[in-house]
Scaffold this motif. Structure first.
Motif, PDB file in Angstrom:
ATOM      1  N   ASN A 113      19.543  72.502  61.467  1.00  0.00           N
ATOM      2  CA  ASN A 113      20.325  71.718  61.983  1.00  0.00           C
ATOM      3  C   ASN A 113      19.967  71.715  63.647  1.00  0.00           C
ATOM      4  OD1 ASN A 113      22.004  70.901  60.182  1.00  0.00           O
ATOM      5  ND2 ASN A 113      23.743  72.148  61.075  1.00  0.00           N
ATOM      6  N   LEU A 116      17.257  68.823  63.480  1.00  0.00           N
ATOM      7  CA  LEU A 116      18.125  67.353  63.153  1.00  0.00           C
ATOM      8  C   LEU A 116      18.599  67.316  64.609  1.00  0.00           C
ATOM      9  CD1 LEU A 116      19.302  67.951  59.691  1.00  0.00           C
ATOM     10  CD2 LEU A 116      17.348  66.637  60.415  1.00  0.00           C
ATOM     11  N   LEU A 119      16.281  66.198  67.326  1.00  0.00           N
ATOM     12  CA  LEU A 119      15.669  64.690  67.136  1.00  0.00           C
ATOM     13  C   LEU A 119      16.745  63.766  67.440  1.00  0.00           C
ATOM     14  CD1 LEU A 119      13.853  62.701  65.665  1.00  0.00           C
ATOM     15  CD2 LEU A 119      15.320  63.101  63.444  1.00  0.00           C
ATOM     16  N   LEU A 167      24.657  62.719  66.799  1.00  0.00           N
ATOM     17  CA  LEU A 167      23.877  62.310  65.662  1.00  0.00           C
ATOM     18  C   LEU A 167      24.007  60.675  65.552  1.00  0.00           C
ATOM     19  CD1 LEU A 167      22.470  63.941  63.543  1.00  0.00           C
ATOM     20  CD2 LEU A 167      23.771  65.360  65.268  1.00  0.00           C
ATOM     21  N   ASN A 172      19.671  57.563  63.123  1.00  0.00           N
ATOM     22  CA  ASN A 172      18.712  57.550  62.275  1.00  0.00           C
ATOM     23  C   ASN A 172      19.677  58.096  60.945  1.00  0.00           C
ATOM     24  OD1 ASN A 172      17.210  59.298  60.246  1.00  0.00           O
ATOM     25  ND2 ASN A 172      15.666  59.442  61.624  1.00  0.00           N
ATOM     26  N   GLU A 174      19.485  58.963  57.910  1.00  0.00           N
ATOM     27  CA  GLU A 174      19.037  60.024  56.990  1.00  0.00           C
ATOM     28  C   GLU A 174      19.409  61.399  57.744  1.00  0.00           C
ATOM     29  OE1 GLU A 174      18.278  60.070  53.617  1.00  0.00           O
ATOM     30  OE2 GLU A 174      18.725  57.743  53.860  1.00  0.00           O
ATOM     31  N   ALA A 175      18.928  61.455  58.784  1.00  0.00           N
ATOM     32  CA  ALA A 175      19.182  62.656  59.720  1.00  0.00           C
ATOM     33  C   ALA A 175      20.798  63.013  59.785  1.00  0.00           C
ATOM     34  CB  ALA A 175      18.449  62.690  60.859  1.00  0.00           C
ATOM     35  N   GLU A 176      21.610  61.826  60.006  1.00  0.00           N
ATOM     36  CA  GLU A 176      23.089  61.987  60.332  1.00  0.00           C
ATOM     37  C   GLU A 176      23.435  62.457  59.087  1.00  0.00           C
ATOM     38  OE1 GLU A 176      26.630  59.425  61.888  1.00  0.00           O
ATOM     39  OE2 GLU A 176      24.659  58.406  61.672  1.00  0.00           O
ATOM     40  N   TYR A 179      22.528  66.242  58.335  1.00  0.00           N
ATOM     41  CA  TYR A 179      23.289  67.023  59.287  1.00  0.00           C
ATOM     42  C   TYR A 179      24.620  67.326  58.963  1.00  0.00           C
ATOM     43  CZ  TYR A 179      24.620  68.990  63.715  1.00  0.00           C
ATOM     44  OH  TYR A 179      25.352  69.890  64.801  1.00  0.00           O
TER      45      TYR A 179
END
Length: 252
Positions: A113, A116, A119, A167, A172, A174-176, A179
């Motif tokens: 995390n 992520l 980022l 986030l 993003n 996929e990252a959201e 996470y």
């Protein structure tokens, strides 16, 4: 010969015209079982995340069904759905239990995390909108007010919203999504991070510094502050459970 009176021809029952039938409102249907199961799963998830149902606690189907106003079937279906999200463990012939997250797994999630969140913070600094900036400011002030009131639950909720907002600002998906999935597991433990005196104040000082970096458009600083905030959050949790005392770096 007298003719018998003619028998009346029975009239045909009236029928709806084709157009009327096509435009008639559909009959009411009971809520579909699948939709009911999803709704029950969300309500049980809320009970887990707000601490009403504690880690290791058995999901009593009878009690939950009665309190949620449903039968036991949707509760059982909800337990299976929540098992897939990592919040519930189903043990054959024993039932469903709120998942107890192991310390090693929690530390791994904190580590992922941090990356992520860093980022997302960097990307947020590059793309934050005026509305999002206003929302971040309001949440930092809201947490400050919660601290002054001693409202730990209120602080925790706004804290979660603040992280989720960053986030979302990162754009993003996929990252959201990842996470969110990992953080949902940590929700079983993270409330304890704010039980110790001073932890909420320290966390919100980090929030404010991070917010200012994002609003200033300083992506690299925002990333570094976000990653540091995640590491310090992990340290606060470990301190809250008595795993080890915070170091000088952690209390800075």
């Amino acid at each position: 010969m007298v003719d018998a009176p003619a028998r009346p021809i029975p009239s045909r029952p009236k029928t709806q015209s084709r157009d009327a039938a096509l435009h008639a409102p559909p009959p009411r249907r009971a809520r579909q079982p699948q939709a009911l199961g999803i709704d029950v799963a969300r309500r049980i998830e809320a009970l887990i995340l707000d601490g009403t149902l504690r880690p290791g606690e058995r999901l009593n189907e009878v009690t939950l069904a009665r309190s949620l106003g449903v039968s036991r079937g949707p509760v059982r279906e909800a337990a299976r759905a929540l098992e897939k999200t990592g919040l519930v463990t189903v043990i054959m012939n024993r039932g469903a239990f709120v998942r107890s997250l192991g310390l090693d797994e929690a530390m791994e999630i904190y580590e992922i995390n941090a990356v992520l969140f860093g980022l997302a913070a960097r990307r947020a600094a590059e793309a934050v909108t005026p509305a999002q900036a206003a929302a971040l400011r309001a949440m930092v002030e809201g947490m400050e007010n919660a601290i002054m009131r001693g409202d730990r639950d209120g602080f925790f909720q706004i804290n979660s919203d603040f992280h989720a907002c960053i986030l979302a600002c990162g754009r993003n998906r996929e990252a959201e999504t990842l996470y969110g999935q990992l953080t949902r597991k940590l929700m079983l433990l993270r409330r304890r991070s704010f039980e110790s005196p001073g932890h909420m104040e320290k966390a919100n000082r980090e929030h404010r510094a991070l917010m200012e970096a994002i609003l200033a458009g300083d992506g690299l600083r925002a990333r570094d502050l976000a990653e540091a905030h995640a590491r310090l959050g992990r340290a606060r949790f470990l301190d809250a459970i008595g795993h080890h005392p915070l170091s000088e770096e952690d209390t800075a």
